[in-house]
Motif scaffolding. Structure first.
Motif, short mmCIF file in Angstrom:
data_model
loop_
_atom_site.label_atom_id
_atom_site.label_comp_id
_atom_site.label_asym_id
_atom_site.label_seq_id
_atom_site.Cartn_x
_atom_site.Cartn_y
_atom_site.Cartn_z
N ARG A 138 24.49 -26.28 12.92
CA ARG A 138 24.85 -27.49 12.18
C ARG A 138 26.12 -28.11 12.78
O ARG A 138 26.20 -29.33 12.96
CB ARG A 138 25.06 -27.17 10.71
N LEU A 143 26.56 -31.83 14.69
CA LEU A 143 27.58 -32.83 14.41
C LEU A 143 28.31 -33.24 15.69
O LEU A 143 28.58 -34.43 15.91
CB LEU A 143 28.58 -32.28 13.39
N ALA A 198 24.81 -39.51 10.74
CA ALA A 198 23.38 -39.20 10.71
C ALA A 198 23.13 -37.70 10.75
O ALA A 198 22.22 -37.19 10.11
CB ALA A 198 22.68 -39.90 11.87
N ALA A 199 23.96 -36.98 11.52
CA ALA A 199 23.80 -35.53 11.63
C ALA A 199 24.36 -34.79 10.42
O ALA A 199 24.03 -33.62 10.20
CB ALA A 199 24.49 -35.03 12.90
N TYR A 200 25.19 -35.45 9.64
CA TYR A 200 25.88 -34.79 8.52
C TYR A 200 24.92 -34.47 7.37
O TYR A 200 25.17 -33.54 6.61
CB TYR A 200 27.01 -35.70 8.02
N ASP A 201 23.88 -35.23 7.22
CA ASP A 201 22.90 -35.05 6.15
C ASP A 201 23.53 -35.32 4.79
O ASP A 201 23.72 -34.42 3.95
CB ASP A 201 22.31 -33.64 6.18
N LEU A 202 23.85 -36.59 4.57
CA LEU A 202 24.44 -36.99 3.29
C LEU A 202 23.49 -36.76 2.11
O LEU A 202 23.94 -36.66 0.96
CB LEU A 202 24.83 -38.47 3.35
N ASP A 203 22.20 -36.66 2.38
CA ASP A 203 21.24 -36.43 1.29
C ASP A 203 21.49 -35.09 0.60
O ASP A 203 21.07 -34.89 -0.55
CB ASP A 203 19.81 -36.47 1.82
N ALA A 204 22.17 -34.17 1.30
CA ALA A 204 22.47 -32.87 0.71
C ALA A 204 23.68 -32.93 -0.23
O ALA A 204 23.93 -31.98 -0.97
CB ALA A 204 22.72 -31.84 1.81
N ARG A 263 28.18 -38.89 -3.15
CA ARG A 263 27.67 -39.27 -1.82
C ARG A 263 28.41 -40.48 -1.23
O ARG A 263 28.81 -40.45 -0.06
CB ARG A 263 26.17 -39.55 -1.92
#
Length: 281
Positions: free
Chosen positions: A138, A142, A156-162, A168
């Motif tokens: 991970r 990043l 985009a690589a951070y995965d804000l959906d998590a 958020r």
């Protein structure tokens, strides 16, 4: 008024600023942050009678990339000692967030005579649970996102959906602000790969030997899962006399204390009163 400075360390040119008069407090930020993101721009410490020294870690902010290519904790600790020397601070309160907390601990363990007190803000390093391949992948993602796509590639690589919905937007805003403040993003990408692979100390038991005033500031996992509350609690249990500070559980959900510069500064000022009054008696 803060005055800028530059310090030559063994492996980098470090940029920082200094403000206020009184006992020295050195602020150390976390990975991908800059010196502003310890007390979030608060000036309460300098107005409260402290000499506040804040600097950007190697490869971060306005500091240079590592000339020696190193971003491990040994190198970060060498930089901190260089800053202490340049500031003429024989002993200082070290207040660090995440990577900065780990760096401060490394110096406190190796050079306790240079440390008056420790403010450990959202530590995440657990020597009993080494980072596994998935977590390191991970961090590598990043770094790759930053190299290939800049700030938006990192996001985009951070995965804000998590990230929980209620946090958020705040997290996305802060990430963009932090990442846009770096003059050498490729060096930051190198640090993103190196720091998570480095250990600031070997075992939790080492912390039992710390004989200093210590404040551990934690965040609850819902808002900040990358800095587990359990890790901060383990530090506070192990360090003799350490005090743990964490926001109320709610409801409603509370913003982490580590994100609130004014409250955090007041807690650090209280720690300084304890540390420096002890020194003078």
């Amino acid at each position: 008024m803060a005055e800028g400075f530059s310090v030559t360390s063994a492996g980098a040119q470090l940029a920082g600023e200094r403000a206020g008069q009184g006992p020295p407090v050195v602020l150390l930020h976390g990975l991908t942050a800059t010196r502003r993101y310890v007390v979030m721009g608060s000036r309460a410490l300098e107005r409260g009678g402290y000499d506040v020294v804040a600097y950007d870690a190697r490869g971060h902010g306005s500091s240079s990339p590592a000339r020696d290519g190193r971003y491990d904790y040994e190198a970060l600790a060498t930089d901190l000692l260089a800053v202490l020397d340049a500031a003429g601070a024989e002993r200082a309160l070290l207040a660090g967030a995440s990577m900065g907390a780990h760096t401060a601990l490394r110096v406190a363990l190796a050079h306790p005579e240079r440390v008056a007190a420790l403010g450990l803000i959202t530590p995440s390093f657990d020597p009993a649970t080494p980072r596994g391949p998935a977590e390191l992948a991970r961090w590598d993602a990043l770094a790759q996102g930053l190299r290939e796509g800049g700030v938006e590639g990192f996001i985009a690589a951070y995965d804000l959906d998590a990230v929980p919905q209620r946090w958020r937007e705040t997290v996305a805003t802060v990430l963009r602000q932090r990442l846009s403040a770096h003059e050498h993003p490729l060096a930051l990408a190198d640090a993103l790969e190196a720091v998570p692979r480095s250990a600031p100390f070997d075992s939790l038991e080492q912390l039992a030997g710390i004989a200093l005033p210590v404040l551990v500031v934690a965040s609850r996992d819902e808002a900040d899962p990358g800095h587990p509350l359990a890790v901060a609690e383990s530090y506070a249990r192990t360090i003799p006399g350490a005090r743990l500070l964490v926001e109320d559980a709610g409801p409603p959900p509370r913003s982490p204390l580590a994100w609130q510069g004014g409250q955090l500064s007041r807690a650090l000022a209280e720690l300084g009163q304890q540390a420096f009054s002890t020194q003078t008696h």
